[in-house]
Design an enzyme around this catalytic site. Sequence first.
Site, PDB file in Angstrom:
ATOM      1  N   ARG A  41      29.209  25.377  33.114  1.00  0.00           N
ATOM      2  CA  ARG A  41      29.901  26.539  32.782  1.00  0.00           C
ATOM      3  C   ARG A  41      29.275  27.905  33.561  1.00  0.00           C
ATOM      4  NH1 ARG A  41      29.227  31.112  27.232  1.00  0.00           N
ATOM      5  NH2 ARG A  41      31.077  31.939  28.091  1.00  0.00           N
ATOM      6  N   HIS A  42      29.959  29.306  34.185  1.00  0.00           N
ATOM      7  CA  HIS A  42      29.562  30.238  34.514  1.00  0.00           C
ATOM      8  C   HIS A  42      28.193  30.750  34.150  1.00  0.00           C
ATOM      9  CE1 HIS A  42      31.019  32.457  31.941  1.00  0.00           C
ATOM     10  NE2 HIS A  42      32.288  31.796  31.897  1.00  0.00           N
TER      11      HIS A  42
ATOM     12  N   HIS B   6      34.577  26.253  33.291  1.00  0.00           N
ATOM     13  CA  HIS B   6      34.141  27.665  31.607  1.00  0.00           C
ATOM     14  C   HIS B   6      33.395  26.441  30.299  1.00  0.00           C
ATOM     15  CE1 HIS B   6      36.805  30.006  33.593  1.00  0.00           C
ATOM     16  NE2 HIS B   6      37.453  29.660  34.400  1.00  0.00           N
TER      17      HIS B   6
END
Length: 642
Positions: A383-384, A569
């Site tokens: 995930r970012h 995401h």
Amino acid sequence: MAAQEELYAKVTPRRQRQTRPSTVKHGSTLDVLLSMGFPKTRALKALVSTGGKNVQAACDWLFSHVDDPFLDDPLPREYVLYLRPSGQLLQQLSTFWQQSRLSCGKNKAHNIFPHITLCQFFMCADGKVEALSDALQTTVAKWKGRISAPLPLELYTSSTFIGLFVEEQVADVLKVFAADFATEAAAKADVHVEPHKKQLHVTLAYHFQATHLPILEKLAKNVDVSSGCDWLAVLFSRDIRFANHETLQVMYPYVPQNDDELELMPGDFIFMSPVEQSSASEGWVYGTSLGTGLSGLLPENYVNRADESDTWVVHGSHSILNCASPSISGGTLGGLLFDGKLNDSLLDSLMDAPSLTGLCPPMQVSRPICQSSLSKMRLFVCRHGERMDVVFGKHWVTQCFDSKGRYIRSNLNMPSSLPARSGGHRDYDKDCPITVFGSTQARLVGEALLDSHATIDFVYCSPSLRCVQTAQHILQGLQQEGKTKIRVEPGLFEWTKWVSGTCLPVWIPPADLATANLSVDTTYRPHIPISKLAVSESYDTYISRSFQVTREILTECKNLGNTVLIVAHASSLEACTRQIQGLTPQNSKDFVQVVRKIPYLGFCACEEMGETGVWQLVDPPILPLTHGPNHSFNWREMLMQD
């Protein structure tokens, strides 16, 4: 000396003692605990919770549960009687367990070790458990030599089930054995035991994907059911309060930072109920510790899923075939139990306790990169990092840009500059950057990958700026910036239903990202272009899109490199990995519950399992990243007015 000899001479010689099984009775152990001042109800609960192992184990349990709110709860444990194989057959079944799990992932059969169920679960009061164990021992003694060996087993397969069924005549004999145990248990322990009435069998696999049937069936046919084997009648118990909970095992120590958090000790088990997670924030779960009985919040990435039977307690184990084989009760299991908990690999053979004393639960997870894994294709999904709009609010764009569209930094956690956007700064409303700390998070992950000697061959990311920036800083930490280009893939964008408004974000084109000194591959042609994305797509469309693009990425990279990194995401960790494992997608409600727990830089790893085409989640090569909040502070608040 003469007086001493005269005194000893007056001691009446004992008559020859009758040979008895070397079983430590709860009575004698209970007396010791009572003499130490423990209340009887607590002493009995400690004994049944540790399998009546010994005084020390019971004392340790009592001291660790001193703050357990259910310590004085009269609710009894649940008990069940199983037949467990040993010897060569168990070794073959264990091999099947490992290979099936490796090739096809976990199915429902993996929750419990290989066994034949002889009765349904039943309850027994703590004060009657010793009598219940005696009932089993008496029944086994009556049946010695009356059950033929080996038990005749026949393989049966269907679209959802694979098992070994006991031949009908022998199964009827075993059912009579179970009925005799039920009679003894009723007479001695005043409990009602319901013998198993259905066909007796050893379950090998069930609730698996239909596509896995050929692989599982082939593995099952390799099990030689005629292998030499003794069968053990084993009495197990479990805590009825957690019968429908998910079992987790602690992998890393954690010291609570707040009053509502749970201390974690490696090797402990946590019971987690899905219905209790509504109060847990993202990346945290609410659970109860087996080791202390205390409940609280804990970081989700400090635990791994365990099997249901890992926390069960043994109260007696007796051979029903071989008269020469020793019988074991919970009090004399020695190294076969760790504080009463079943160690699945040790009942394989009835070894002497002294030879097992060096065994202990794992205290720390090590993640060596072994040579065999280097040749396998691996997929990392991440995930970012921390995003600006979450930290500084959805109106951060209005606050950070002046009337001429110039960016003004107002906090150390805001980046010193931002890439120019052809559509103007309002495009940041739907496509925000990461914070300075988000960049640090990403670099830490990159440095950890470098320390683990992981080499990333390909990097794909969502078109969201926060994902591109995260990928850039991971490559910086890996010291691969400029060497490995980022492939921007619109097909990796999150579920478009979560985008506010009636249009998708306006993303920065790859050429403009490269102009902003981001290592983007401007020659890459996406598998799913932006034009194919629809606003407010259905859940099924999103899941299918994620599976399609992941599969095409892996096919594209196969034979060109071993490791692919996807930076996208929170939803991507589930959507990009579930179906490549051969698992069906979860429903949207369960999907959202999983996704909301994935923190910034949440990281998962998959490996391709041989030539089967099936992937499986494995331990990542890096440690989890956890940190606390740091709220906004204004020094003027310290000024006090008169």
